[in-house]
Design a protein around this motif. Structure first.
Motif, PDB file in Angstrom:
ATOM      1  N   GLN A 197       2.154  12.025  -9.966  1.00 41.38           N
ATOM      2  CA  GLN A 197       1.561  13.365  -9.911  1.00 41.38           C
ATOM      3  C   GLN A 197       2.639  14.434 -10.013  1.00 41.38           C
ATOM      4  N   SER A 203       0.832  -1.204   0.000  1.00 36.32           N
ATOM      5  CA  SER A 203       0.000   0.000   0.000  1.00 36.32           C
ATOM      6  C   SER A 203       0.868   1.256   0.000  1.00 36.32           C
ATOM      7  N   LEU A 204       1.940   1.229   0.785  1.00 37.80           N
ATOM      8  CA  LEU A 204       2.865   2.366   0.832  1.00 37.80           C
ATOM      9  C   LEU A 204       3.540   2.574  -0.507  1.00 37.80           C
ATOM     10  N   GLU A 205       3.911   1.472  -1.168  1.00 33.96           N
ATOM     11  CA  GLU A 205       4.560   1.570  -2.471  1.00 33.96           C
ATOM     12  C   GLU A 205       3.614   2.160  -3.515  1.00 33.96           C
ATOM     13  N   ILE A 206       2.355   1.748  -3.482  1.00 36.33           N
ATOM     14  CA  ILE A 206       1.355   2.261  -4.424  1.00 36.33           C
ATOM     15  C   ILE A 206       1.156   3.760  -4.213  1.00 36.33           C
ATOM     16  N   LYS A 207       1.057   4.168  -2.951  1.00 31.76           N
ATOM     17  CA  LYS A 207       0.882   5.590  -2.644  1.00 31.76           C
ATOM     18  C   LYS A 207       2.097   6.405  -3.083  1.00 31.76           C
ATOM     19  N   SER A 208       3.288   5.855  -2.876  1.00 34.58           N
ATOM     20  CA  SER A 208       4.512   6.556  -3.278  1.00 34.58           C
ATOM     21  C   SER A 208       4.577   6.725  -4.784  1.00 34.58           C
ATOM     22  N   ALA A 225       2.021   6.860  -6.780  1.00 28.52           N
ATOM     23  CA  ALA A 225       0.997   7.835  -7.159  1.00 28.52           C
ATOM     24  C   ALA A 225       1.520   9.251  -6.964  1.00 28.52           C
ATOM     25  N   VAL A 226       2.223   9.484  -5.866  1.00 26.03           N
ATOM     26  CA  VAL A 226       2.796  10.804  -5.597  1.00 26.03           C
ATOM     27  C   VAL A 226       3.841  11.150  -6.647  1.00 26.03           C
ATOM     28  N   ARG A 248      -7.761  16.416  -1.157  1.00 25.92           N
ATOM     29  CA  ARG A 248      -8.402  16.319   0.159  1.00 25.92           C
ATOM     30  C   ARG A 248      -9.537  17.332   0.309  1.00 25.92           C
ATOM     31  N   PHE A 254      -4.900   8.167 -11.456  1.00 23.24           N
ATOM     32  CA  PHE A 254      -6.014   7.449 -10.828  1.00 23.24           C
ATOM     33  C   PHE A 254      -6.875   6.690 -11.830  1.00 23.24           C
TER      34      PHE A 254
END
Length: 279
Positions: free
Chosen positions: A22, A11-16, A18-19, A91, A104
């Motif tokens: 972007q 999950s952390l890797e996916i979020k990283s 995505a950042v 957010r 996304f």
């Protein structure tokens, strides 16, 4: 707990990722404007260097180093603004079509065509308003500023305005600053359960537009002293379009604000040319 660790890492890797995506999308867009601005700044820097005494000039780094430092400074500000927007924009309900699509993988907005019409319409209306207000203020402006306004713009300056103003400035002012202002007010007023109220968005739009106007004062100060009339002109003209771009970002997307900003410069260029021929 141990069984959850792999899923947490994934999950952390996916979020990283995505950042990073972007950041990469917006940085590539923004850096193009910085390159254009750096190129068009060379003659201005050369003029300023020519006014220095030989003794002072010996202490100044070569021109290419000055331009490199300027580009680096703008790039750092751009990177910080992008990261702030990544942390705040989604957010509080603000978005970008490019990020929606490439990061996304969301479907294209059904109102995209309407959004583009609004952006072009706002850009055209803002260009007309700016030209009218500027003409009304001409009699009270300093001679040097009037002369600068009457100088025929080049295609290079137009492209710089469209790339740096239309893209880079929107990333800085709307994606970065406006998103941050909305997020701060949203958290400060403890509205974190739902989206921010209209008043929060509207306040952030106006405040970001005011900052947008203030940031144009150094460029004006390079031409004439900052008298009250000169300051009011800069804040009024830039504030009006800043509010328009902020409204489009709020109601539609970052790209809507970008397109409106680009179209303001394009319409102003065309209308100014037409007026000059008719004069």
């Amino acid at each position: 707990m141990t069984l959850c660790l792999p899923s947490m890492l994934m999950s952390l890797e996916i979020k990283s990722m995505a950042v990073l995506k972007q950041f990469g999308i917006l940085f590539v867009l923004g850096i193009a404007g910085i390159v254009m601005l750096t190129i068009t700044s060379v003659p201005l820097i050369e003029q300023r260097l020519a006014k220095l005494s030989p003794e002072t000039l010996e202490k100044v780094p070569p021109l290419w180093i000055l331009m490199l430092l300027q580009g680096l400074q703008y790039s750092i500000i751009l990177a910080i603004s992008i990261l702030i927007g990544i942390g705040c924009a989604y957010r509080v309900g603000l978005s970008s079509h490019l990020i929606d699509h490439w990061v996304f993988h969301t479907a294209k907005s059904p109102s995209f065509a309407v959004e583009m019409k609004w952006s072009l319409g706002v850009g055209a209306a803002a260009a007309i308003v700016l030209l009218l207000l500027d003409q009304l203020m001409q009699p009270v402006l300093p001679e040097a500023l009037r002369a600068a306004n009457n100088t025929e713009p080049s295609w290079l300056n137009l492209l710089t305005a469209m790339f740096y103003g239309g893209i880079t400035e929107e990333i800085l002012m709307r994606w970065g600053l406006m998103s941050l202002l909305v997020w701060i007010a949203w958290k400060g007023l403890k509205q974190g359960v739902t989206l921010p109220s209209q008043g929060i968005y509207q306040g952030a739009i106006v405040l970001a537009a005011l900052v947008f106007g203030l940031l144009h004062l150094p460029a004006t100060a390079a031409i004439v002293p900052l008298t009250p009339v000169v300051i009011i002109r800069a804040l009024l003209l830039n504030g009006i379009v800043g509010i328009a771009f902020g409204w489009l970002f709020w109601q539609y997307s970052l790209e809507a604000a970008m397109l409106a900003h680009i179209s303001v410069h394009a319409f102003t260029f065309v209308l100014s040319g037409l007026l000059a021929r008719l004069a």
